[in-house]
Design a protein around this motif. Structure first.
Motif, PDB file in Angstrom:
ATOM      1  N   PRO A  48      -2.439   4.716  14.119  1.00 46.69           N
ATOM      2  CA  PRO A  48      -3.283   3.837  14.941  1.00 46.69           C
ATOM      3  C   PRO A  48      -2.685   2.430  15.087  1.00 46.69           C
ATOM      4  CG  PRO A  48      -4.187   3.982  12.734  1.00 46.69           C
ATOM      5  CD  PRO A  48      -3.006   4.918  12.766  1.00 46.69           C
ATOM      6  N   LEU A  49      -1.576   2.334  15.783  1.00 46.70           N
ATOM      7  CA  LEU A  49      -0.868   1.058  15.887  1.00 46.70           C
ATOM      8  C   LEU A  49      -1.735  -0.014  16.556  1.00 46.70           C
ATOM      9  CD1 LEU A  49       2.648   2.378  16.983  1.00 46.70           C
ATOM     10  CD2 LEU A  49       1.941   1.644  14.702  1.00 46.70           C
ATOM     11  N   ARG A  50      -2.340   0.325  17.691  1.00 49.41           N
ATOM     12  CA  ARG A  50      -3.139  -0.678  18.390  1.00 49.41           C
ATOM     13  C   ARG A  50      -4.301  -1.160  17.525  1.00 49.41           C
ATOM     14  NH1 ARG A  50      -3.890  -2.379  23.580  1.00 49.41           N
ATOM     15  NH2 ARG A  50      -2.681  -0.669  24.492  1.00 49.41           N
ATOM     16  N   ALA A  51      -4.983  -0.233  16.897  1.00 51.20           N
ATOM     17  CA  ALA A  51      -6.133  -0.610  16.076  1.00 51.20           C
ATOM     18  C   ALA A  51      -5.718  -1.525  14.930  1.00 51.20           C
ATOM     19  CB  ALA A  51      -6.820   0.640  15.534  1.00 51.20           C
ATOM     20  N   CYS A  52      -4.527  -1.312  14.384  1.00 53.16           N
ATOM     21  CA  CYS A  52      -4.036  -2.194  13.311  1.00 53.16           C
ATOM     22  C   CYS A  52      -3.672  -3.563  13.865  1.00 53.16           C
ATOM     23  CB  CYS A  52      -2.826  -1.564  12.635  1.00 53.16           C
ATOM     24  SG  CYS A  52      -3.211  -0.084  11.683  1.00 53.16           S
ATOM     25  N   LEU A  53      -2.920  -3.592  14.960  1.00 55.52           N
ATOM     26  CA  LEU A  53      -2.495  -4.874  15.526  1.00 55.52           C
ATOM     27  C   LEU A  53      -3.687  -5.685  16.014  1.00 55.52           C
ATOM     28  CD1 LEU A  53       0.742  -3.875  17.466  1.00 55.52           C
ATOM     29  CD2 LEU A  53       0.529  -4.813  15.167  1.00 55.52           C
ATOM     30  N   ASP A  54      -4.736  -5.007  16.466  1.00 53.05           N
ATOM     31  CA  ASP A  54      -5.930  -5.719  16.936  1.00 53.05           C
ATOM     32  C   ASP A  54      -6.586  -6.547  15.848  1.00 53.05           C
ATOM     33  OD1 ASP A  54      -5.778  -4.890  19.551  1.00 53.05           O
ATOM     34  OD2 ASP A  54      -7.287  -3.312  19.372  1.00 53.05           O
ATOM     35  N   GLU A 113      -8.325   5.622   5.344  1.00 56.11           N
ATOM     36  CA  GLU A 113      -8.960   4.318   5.508  1.00 56.11           C
ATOM     37  C   GLU A 113      -8.801   3.850   6.957  1.00 56.11           C
ATOM     38  OE1 GLU A 113      -8.985   1.056   2.075  1.00 56.11           O
ATOM     39  OE2 GLU A 113      -7.198   0.921   3.338  1.00 56.11           O
ATOM     40  N   GLU A 114      -9.879   3.434   7.580  1.00 52.45           N
ATOM     41  CA  GLU A 114      -9.823   2.918   8.951  1.00 52.45           C
ATOM     42  C   GLU A 114      -9.117   1.556   8.962  1.00 52.45           C
ATOM     43  OE1 GLU A 114     -10.730   4.299  11.830  1.00 52.45           O
ATOM     44  OE2 GLU A 114     -11.301   6.142  10.771  1.00 52.45           O
ATOM     45  N   PRO A 115      -8.372   1.242  10.037  1.00 52.27           N
ATOM     46  CA  PRO A 115      -7.665  -0.048  10.092  1.00 52.27           C
ATOM     47  C   PRO A 115      -8.555  -1.261   9.867  1.00 52.27           C
ATOM     48  CG  PRO A 115      -6.824   1.405  11.790  1.00 52.27           C
ATOM     49  CD  PRO A 115      -7.997   2.113  11.182  1.00 52.27           C
ATOM     50  N   THR A 160       0.876  -1.176   0.000  1.00 51.00           N
ATOM     51  CA  THR A 160       0.000   0.000   0.000  1.00 51.00           C
ATOM     52  C   THR A 160       0.913   1.225   0.000  1.00 51.00           C
ATOM     53  OG1 THR A 160      -0.148  -0.098   2.441  1.00 51.00           O
ATOM     54  CG2 THR A 160      -1.915  -1.137   1.188  1.00 51.00           C
ATOM     55  N   HIS A 161       0.957   1.923  -1.130  1.00 53.91           N
ATOM     56  CA  HIS A 161       1.981   2.954  -1.325  1.00 53.91           C
ATOM     57  C   HIS A 161       1.617   3.790  -2.548  1.00 53.91           C
ATOM     58  CE1 HIS A 161       6.122   4.545  -1.980  1.00 53.91           C
ATOM     59  NE2 HIS A 161       6.330   4.237  -0.714  1.00 53.91           N
ATOM     60  N   ASP A 162       2.104   4.977  -2.607  1.00 52.64           N
ATOM     61  CA  ASP A 162       1.986   5.936  -3.720  1.00 52.64           C
ATOM     62  C   ASP A 162       0.617   5.918  -4.405  1.00 52.64           C
ATOM     63  OD1 ASP A 162       2.626   4.094  -6.272  1.00 52.64           O
ATOM     64  OD2 ASP A 162       4.244   3.684  -4.855  1.00 52.64           O
ATOM     65  N   SER A 163       0.523   5.470  -5.652  1.00 54.36           N
ATOM     66  CA  SER A 163      -0.732   5.553  -6.393  1.00 54.36           C
ATOM     67  C   SER A 163      -1.818   4.637  -5.850  1.00 54.36           C
ATOM     68  CB  SER A 163      -0.486   5.227  -7.871  1.00 54.36           C
ATOM     69  OG  SER A 163       0.023   3.913  -8.015  1.00 54.36           O
ATOM     70  N   HIS A 164      -1.421   3.645  -5.035  1.00 58.33           N
ATOM     71  CA  HIS A 164      -2.364   2.672  -4.478  1.00 58.33           C
ATOM     72  C   HIS A 164      -2.160   2.578  -2.963  1.00 58.33           C
ATOM     73  CE1 HIS A 164      -2.504   1.656  -8.732  1.00 58.33           C
ATOM     74  NE2 HIS A 164      -3.448   0.762  -8.526  1.00 58.33           N
ATOM     75  N   ARG A 165      -2.272   3.707  -2.287  1.00 58.50           N
ATOM     76  CA  ARG A 165      -1.943   3.696  -0.857  1.00 58.50           C
ATOM     77  C   ARG A 165      -3.055   3.107   0.004  1.00 58.50           C
ATOM     78  NH1 ARG A 165      -0.824   9.947   0.334  1.00 58.50           N
ATOM     79  NH2 ARG A 165       1.089   8.887   0.948  1.00 58.50           N
ATOM     80  N   ALA A 166      -4.281   3.081  -0.471  1.00 56.93           N
ATOM     81  CA  ALA A 166      -5.382   2.478   0.287  1.00 56.93           C
ATOM     82  C   ALA A 166      -5.375   0.962   0.132  1.00 56.93           C
ATOM     83  CB  ALA A 166      -6.716   3.036  -0.182  1.00 56.93           C
ATOM     84  N   GLY A 167      -5.798   0.283   1.181  1.00 56.79           N
ATOM     85  CA  GLY A 167      -5.915  -1.171   1.104  1.00 56.79           C
ATOM     86  C   GLY A 167      -6.851  -1.603  -0.010  1.00 56.79           C
ATOM     87  N   ALA A 168      -7.935  -0.857  -0.193  1.00 55.94           N
ATOM     88  CA  ALA A 168      -8.895  -1.207  -1.241  1.00 55.94           C
ATOM     89  C   ALA A 168      -8.259  -1.174  -2.620  1.00 55.94           C
ATOM     90  CB  ALA A 168     -10.091  -0.263  -1.184  1.00 55.94           C
ATOM     91  N   ALA A 169      -7.333  -0.241  -2.842  1.00 55.75           N
ATOM     92  CA  ALA A 169      -6.683  -0.124  -4.144  1.00 55.75           C
ATOM     93  C   ALA A 169      -5.754  -1.306  -4.405  1.00 55.75           C
ATOM     94  CB  ALA A 169      -5.915   1.187  -4.229  1.00 55.75           C
ATOM     95  N   VAL A 170      -4.960  -1.689  -3.414  1.00 56.70           N
ATOM     96  CA  VAL A 170      -4.065  -2.847  -3.571  1.00 56.70           C
ATOM     97  C   VAL A 170      -4.866  -4.130  -3.700  1.00 56.70           C
ATOM     98  CG1 VAL A 170      -2.412  -4.286  -2.310  1.00 56.70           C
ATOM     99  CG2 VAL A 170      -2.007  -1.831  -2.547  1.00 56.70           C
ATOM    100  N   ALA A 171      -5.913  -4.267  -2.891  1.00 54.58           N
ATOM    101  CA  ALA A 171      -6.744  -5.472  -2.965  1.00 54.58           C
ATOM    102  C   ALA A 171      -7.402  -5.627  -4.330  1.00 54.58           C
ATOM    103  CB  ALA A 171      -7.804  -5.439  -1.874  1.00 54.58           C
ATOM    104  N   ARG A 172      -7.727  -4.507  -4.949  1.00 56.92           N
ATOM    105  CA  ARG A 172      -8.334  -4.529  -6.285  1.00 56.92           C
ATOM    106  C   ARG A 172      -7.391  -5.188  -7.285  1.00 56.92           C
ATOM    107  NH1 ARG A 172      -9.354   0.998  -6.365  1.00 56.92           N
ATOM    108  NH2 ARG A 172      -7.561   1.312  -7.731  1.00 56.92           N
ATOM    109  N   VAL A 173      -6.107  -4.845  -7.204  1.00 56.07           N
ATOM    110  CA  VAL A 173      -5.114  -5.402  -8.130  1.00 56.07           C
ATOM    111  C   VAL A 173      -4.830  -6.861  -7.807  1.00 56.07           C
ATOM    112  CG1 VAL A 173      -2.714  -5.258  -8.884  1.00 56.07           C
ATOM    113  CG2 VAL A 173      -4.052  -3.160  -8.591  1.00 56.07           C
ATOM    114  N   VAL A 174      -4.520  -7.129  -6.550  1.00 55.88           N
ATOM    115  CA  VAL A 174      -4.126  -8.479  -6.158  1.00 55.88           C
ATOM    116  C   VAL A 174      -5.289  -9.454  -6.342  1.00 55.88           C
ATOM    117  CG1 VAL A 174      -3.304  -9.883  -4.235  1.00 55.88           C
ATOM    118  CG2 VAL A 174      -2.377  -7.594  -4.583  1.00 55.88           C
TER     119      VAL A 174
END
Length: 262
Positions: free
Chosen positions: A214-220, A176-178, A140-154
């Motif tokens: 939001p480290l905790r929210a991600c790790l959760d 994007e929320e964790p 998740t980076h640059d032109s596809h920084r959102a999870g939704a954008a990377v998930a679309r490709v993968v």
């Protein structure tokens, strides 16, 4: 939770010192930045690759990822991208690394055009990666920084050797929320990169827990056996504090956040 750190945080440090830091500070793995200015890159000879493997084996540390700079959605012909990607996959295979990191790099292209280029190239590379026992992870980076954008490709590629790398700073910057990032990335997720920053405008790296991410929210959202890698961007921020001085406290902070809730 298994912990790693990226050598982006210790630019140019000899491999023996990288291994020593990981072992002394309780990290199980290392993400190796693959670049000509670093000790590890695709130009290494087979003997040099074997020496790297021996250093890590002697220290009992895993090479989690070869972090390359291929931009799979970039404009231009496919073959140069595929050739560069093959070189990284072969390096990962020779080092015993389970993953190769790639970037989107779609620039200002139409998102549909960028998606199609990335999916086409990753699909072409997938069988070779599978043969090498390596997984290619799109960050998740640059032109596809959102999870939704990377998930679309993968998700379009639909191959087990193509996955996602969740950099929590970029999904946060995308708004994007964790829980939303994890929901779309989970079927493809290789591991998570954590870091901390002061604000969206000030992304100089901080000690974990000293910033706003939001480290905790991600790790959760993660399973107990997930890999979590601290990517401290010292290379791009030379004035930042030295990573070795922060590693022990960072490890303790992550383990506290990731501890099972009572």
């Amino acid at each position: 939770m298994k912990l790693a750190f990226s050598t982006l945080g210790v630019p140019g440090l000899p491999i023996s010192e990288v291994v020593r830091l990981a072992a002394e500070h309780g990290y199980q793995g290392v993400e190796l930045r693959a670049h000509p200015e670093e000790p590890v890159h695709p130009g290494l000879s087979m003997l040099e690759r074997a020496d790297v493997v021996e250093e890590f084996k002697r220290g009992g540390i895993e090479i989690l990822t070869v972090a390359g700079y291929v931009r799979v959605a970039a404009e231009g012909e496919d073959q140069p991208v595929l050739d560069e990607l093959a070189g990284l996959v072969e390096l990962a295979r020779d080092l015993g690394a389970r993953n190769v990191r790639v970037f989107p790099g779609g620039g200002d292209q139409d998102p549909g055009t960028a998606d199609a280029a990335a999916a086409r190239r990753l699909a072409a590379a997938a069988p070779y990666a599978a043969d090498m026992g390596v997984r290619i992870l799109l960050e998740t980076h640059d032109s596809h920084r959102a999870g939704a954008a990377v998930a679309r490709v993968v998700g379009t590629v639909g191959h087990g050797s193509i996955g996602a790398l969740w950099d929590i700073m970029h999904t946060w910057l995308a708004g994007e929320e964790p829980v939303a990032s994890h929901a779309v990335l989970a079927p493809h997720l290789g591991y998570v990169q954590v870091k901390d920053i002061a604000s969206a405008e000030d992304t100089e790296p901080l000690a974990l827990g000293a910033g706003v991410l939001p480290l905790r929210a991600c790790l959760d959202t993660l399973d107990a056996d997930s890999w979590v890698c601290w990517e401290y961007e010292k290379r791009w921020h030379p004035g930042a504090a030295e990573l070795p001085d922060l590693l022990s406290a960072g490890r303790e902070h992550l383990l506290r956040l990731g501890a099972p809730k009572q």
